[in-house]
Scaffold this motif. Structure first.
Motif, short mmCIF file in Angstrom:
data_model
loop_
_atom_site.label_atom_id
_atom_site.label_comp_id
_atom_site.label_asym_id
_atom_site.label_seq_id
_atom_site.Cartn_x
_atom_site.Cartn_y
_atom_site.Cartn_z
N PRO A 420 1.20 -1.01 0.02
CA PRO A 420 -0.24 -0.02 -0.24
C PRO A 420 0.34 1.68 -0.30
O PRO A 420 0.44 2.39 -0.55
CB PRO A 420 -0.87 0.23 1.00
N MET A 421 2.49 1.04 0.77
CA MET A 421 2.87 2.12 0.86
C MET A 421 3.34 2.39 -0.67
O MET A 421 3.13 3.34 -0.84
CB MET A 421 4.22 2.01 1.28
N ALA A 422 4.13 2.04 -1.14
CA ALA A 422 4.04 2.17 -2.59
C ALA A 422 2.83 2.45 -3.56
O ALA A 422 3.09 2.99 -4.52
CB ALA A 422 4.37 0.72 -3.23
N ALA A 423 1.81 2.03 -3.51
CA ALA A 423 0.55 2.34 -4.52
C ALA A 423 0.50 3.93 -4.02
O ALA A 423 0.33 4.42 -4.11
CB ALA A 423 -0.60 2.22 -3.93
N PHE A 424 0.32 4.74 -2.14
CA PHE A 424 0.51 5.89 -2.03
C PHE A 424 1.36 6.65 -3.01
O PHE A 424 1.05 8.32 -3.51
CB PHE A 424 0.42 6.03 -0.74
N GLU A 527 -14.20 11.06 -5.90
CA GLU A 527 -13.29 10.26 -5.67
C GLU A 527 -11.95 10.33 -6.51
O GLU A 527 -12.26 10.02 -7.67
CB GLU A 527 -14.08 9.63 -4.80
N HIS A 528 -10.32 10.22 -5.54
CA HIS A 528 -9.63 9.49 -6.20
C HIS A 528 -9.32 8.26 -6.49
O HIS A 528 -9.69 7.25 -5.53
CB HIS A 528 -8.94 10.53 -5.70
N TRP A 529 -8.63 7.06 -7.04
CA TRP A 529 -8.26 5.63 -7.47
C TRP A 529 -7.60 5.24 -5.62
O TRP A 529 -8.05 4.51 -5.39
CB TRP A 529 -7.72 5.12 -7.93
N LEU A 530 -6.78 6.32 -5.82
CA LEU A 530 -6.08 5.62 -4.51
C LEU A 530 -7.72 5.33 -2.85
O LEU A 530 -7.29 5.16 -1.89
CB LEU A 530 -5.16 6.78 -2.94
N TRP A 531 -8.63 5.70 -2.70
CA TRP A 531 -9.72 5.10 -2.01
C TRP A 531 -9.13 3.83 -2.22
O TRP A 531 -9.70 3.41 -1.00
CB TRP A 531 -11.05 5.86 -2.20
N TRP A 532 -9.59 3.57 -3.00
CA TRP A 532 -9.51 2.20 -3.48
C TRP A 532 -9.11 1.15 -2.37
O TRP A 532 -8.43 -0.31 -2.46
CB TRP A 532 -9.54 1.52 -4.90
N VAL A 533 -7.85 2.00 -2.37
CA VAL A 533 -6.28 1.38 -1.94
C VAL A 533 -6.16 1.96 -0.21
O VAL A 533 -6.03 0.70 0.44
CB VAL A 533 -4.66 2.24 -1.95
N ILE A 535 -8.66 2.75 2.11
CA ILE A 535 -10.70 1.51 2.24
C ILE A 535 -10.62 0.87 3.06
O ILE A 535 -10.51 -0.26 3.95
CB ILE A 535 -11.77 1.23 1.17
N PRO A 536 -10.07 -0.66 1.86
CA PRO A 536 -8.64 -1.77 2.33
C PRO A 536 -7.95 -2.00 3.57
O PRO A 536 -8.24 -2.88 4.91
CB PRO A 536 -8.82 -2.97 1.07
N VAL A 537 -6.84 -0.53 3.22
CA VAL A 537 -6.29 -1.05 4.18
C VAL A 537 -6.25 -0.59 5.82
O VAL A 537 -6.06 -0.76 7.11
CB VAL A 537 -4.95 0.43 3.65
N MET A 538 -7.90 0.35 5.91
CA MET A 538 -7.69 1.02 7.02
C MET A 538 -8.74 -0.03 8.05
O MET A 538 -8.77 -0.06 8.90
CB MET A 538 -8.68 2.28 6.52
N LEU A 539 -9.88 -0.49 7.36
CA LEU A 539 -10.43 -2.00 7.67
C LEU A 539 -10.02 -3.25 8.01
O LEU A 539 -10.30 -3.54 8.70
CB LEU A 539 -11.53 -2.42 6.41
N LEU A 540 -9.06 -3.37 7.08
CA LEU A 540 -8.14 -4.74 7.36
C LEU A 540 -7.14 -4.57 8.04
O LEU A 540 -6.82 -4.99 9.53
CB LEU A 540 -7.36 -6.12 6.39
N GLY A 541 -5.98 -3.36 7.65
CA GLY A 541 -4.80 -3.14 8.90
C GLY A 541 -5.43 -2.52 10.34
O GLY A 541 -4.95 -2.80 11.34
#
Length: 559
Positions: A420-424, A527-533, A535-541
């Motif tokens: 996820p950091m690389a995606a950001f 909404e920017h496409w990074l939301w799709w990164v 959201i799962p990080v916030m939920l699972l992480g």
């Protein structure tokens, strides 16, 4: 393991003493370490016995017997000095319980384990007898249980089949309840005596009691000579083999090769051969060993480590230690009393009618590598440093390191945070340019927004974590060879690595939320496409990270 007292030595030969493992009538057993970092079990005899010429003769014979064996299922000697002021013998330390302790604590062994026990002991005795020796004290406390199979230890009263007895005629040497009838009557003892003792050991492992009951030594010896064994609870083909071993006449007992072949036909190779409670006890001992190594500061290197029989000197002396050219052989287990790792071997006492029961030995052994016998080497090449061999089963340190490298001990699992950091980083380039074009009117003058727009820290922080993952993962493969202090340092580094991963990913999420807030506040933003990164990080992480953080903190404090 118990802490040293004022009466305990701090050094024996080239070994530094760490803890006391046990004590018996013959001496004490210590956990020690060589200058090269090898953990050993040291059998040090009592000072009173060291002045007895007869005892020194028996101890030197014990060393010779142990050094003459190289087969599977026996315990090789790493170093010894029977001619020292206080004789000693060193083997590698294996944290396996004695059969006597395991059965008393966890009950009789299941049938698959019984066949594996018979197979391992039969092959061990075959090697003993091929070397021209008779063990003469096969009993549950002289059998160690290791993940690779049983190990036969303690050759304190073993004798060559053609050697003149040192204990005199008509004297009884052995352990009542497990010795053979000919041994109990003081008659000539041959290899068949070990098979009778093997049968008694197998009956104990299958039922939790000796085949001739309990009581006084005199009662035990009388039943052993005149009564048939009680094999209630031993069933099937296994019972037939045990009954054959317990035949009164030596000639009626099966050959050791026949026993080994029958046992091998029933062996199950899948999974661990030991019951789960015994495996757990072994793992606990391995952890205690690693903790003991970690608590002791390693010594600086002082040159090559002495080889077998070289004692505390850097060069061999005539008449001291192991003879040149000898292969390492099994170790006679030392005495111990009241320890959690098995009890020790008492000095074999010669008496006119009976011999008092010996206390069981502590697990001081190494896992041997079966292989063809090699011709003795003479000359300078005959005294290299002895090394504990391996059967391919993890050593005590390997099992302990395996515990440390499980779970959070796998730095590669940090990719869950690094991806996820690389995606950001990749999506952040586009997001920042758009956020600069559509700044949030409410946030643009606030500190968080200004901090998020100044994102110089994101690239170096991510690259440092990637480098830490690569370095820790690479060093993970060297933990079996480095000093214990560096293992502790690595474990602490892994804990800090996970804490840093959680912290930096959290900062990335905050950065995204502050920057995206300004971009999304305009109608033409969206909404920017990074939301799709995110959201799962916030939920699972959010669910996993607190647990990982707690585990990392526990690991850090324990390191």
């Amino acid at each position: 393991m118990r802490a040293l007292t004022e009466s305990d030595p701090r050094r024996v030969g080239p070994y530094r003493i760490l803890y006391r493992l046990g004590e018996g009538g013959m001496g004490r057993v210590y956990l020690g370490r060589s200058r090269g970092g090898r953990t050993v079990a040291l059998k040090v005899v009592h000072g009173a016995l060291a002045g007895d010429p007869g005892f020194r003769t028996r101890f030197a014979r014990e060393v010779r017997a142990a050094q003459s064996l190289r087969g599977a299922g026996t315990v090789p000697v790493l170093d010894a000095d029977p001619d020292a002021e206080v004789p000693w013998l060193a083997t590698a330390y294996v944290p396996g319980p004695a059969l006597s302790d395991a059965v008393l604590a966890h009950g009789p062994l299941p049938e698959p384990a019984l066949w594996r026990l018979l197979s391992g002991l039969a092959h061990a005795l075959d090697g003993v007898h091929r070397a021209g020796l008779v063990h003469r004290d096969v009993k549950p406390s002289n059998v160690l249980l290791s993940p690779s199979g049983p190990l036969l230890i303690d050759f304190g009263i073993a004798r060559s089949a053609d050697e003149t007895a040192l204990t005199g005629t008509g004297l009884v040497v052995g352990s009542p309840g497990f010795m053979s009838p000919e041994q109990a009557e003081g008659r000539t003892v041959g290899p068949a005596a070990d098979l009778f003792s093997l049968g008694a050991v197998l009956a104990f492992a299958a039922t939790g009691r000796g085949p001739f009951g309990g009581g006084s030594v005199a009662e035990l010896l009388y039943r052993l000579v005149h009564h048939e064994p009680d094999l209630a609870g031993v069933e099937g083909p296994f019972a037939d083999l045990v009954r054959g071993c317990l035949a009164k006449r030596p000639d009626d007992r099966p050959a050791v090769a026949e026993l080994a072949a029958a046992a091998d036909a029933h062996r199950e190779e899948s999974g661990s051969w030991l019951p789960a409670p015994v495996v757990a006890a072994i793992a606990q001992k391995a952890e205690e060993l690693l903790n003991a190594e970690a608590e002791s500061e390693p010594e600086p290197e002082r040159g090559p480590e002495p080889g077998p029989g070289r004692g505390s000197e850097s060069r061999p002396e005539p008449g001291r230690g192991t003879e040149p050219g000898r292969e390492p052989g099994p170790e006679p287990a030392p005495p111990a009393a009241g320890t959690g790792t098995g009890t020790g071997t008492s000095t074999p006492t010669a008496v006119t009618t009976v011999l008092p029961q010996s206390a069981p030995p502590p697990p001081t052994a190494v896992l041997p590598t079966p292989g063809p016998a090699r011709a003795p080497v003479r000359g300078p090449a005959a005294v290299p440093r002895a090394r504990a061999s391996s059967t391919g089963v993890p050593s005590a340190r390997a099992r302990a390191v395996r515990v440390l490298t499980a779970g959070l001990g796998r730095p590669l699992l940090g990719l869950f945070y690094l991806v996820p950091m690389a995606a950001f980083l990749v999506g952040g380039v586009d997001l920042l340019s758009r956020a600069a074009e559509y700044p949030s009117l409410s946030d643009q003058t606030q500190g968080p927004y200004q901090w998020a727009m100044n994102d110089w820290w994101r690239v170096p922080a991510t690259l440092l974590l990637v480098a830490a993952m690569a370095g820790l993962q690479s060093y993970r493969g060297r933990l079996l060879t480095v000093r214990p202090g560096r293992v502790r340092l690595w474990s602490a580094g892994v804990a800090l690595y996970w804490i840093a991963l959680i912290a930096v990913l959290t900062l990335h999420l905050l950065w995204f939320l502050f920057v995206e807030n300004g971009y999304d506040s305009y109608d033409h933003g969206g909404e920017h496409w990074l939301w799709w990164v995110a959201i799962p990080v916030m939920l699972l992480g959010g669910g996993i990270s607190p647990l990982v953080l707690v585990m990392a903190l526990v690991r850090l404090f324990r390191a």
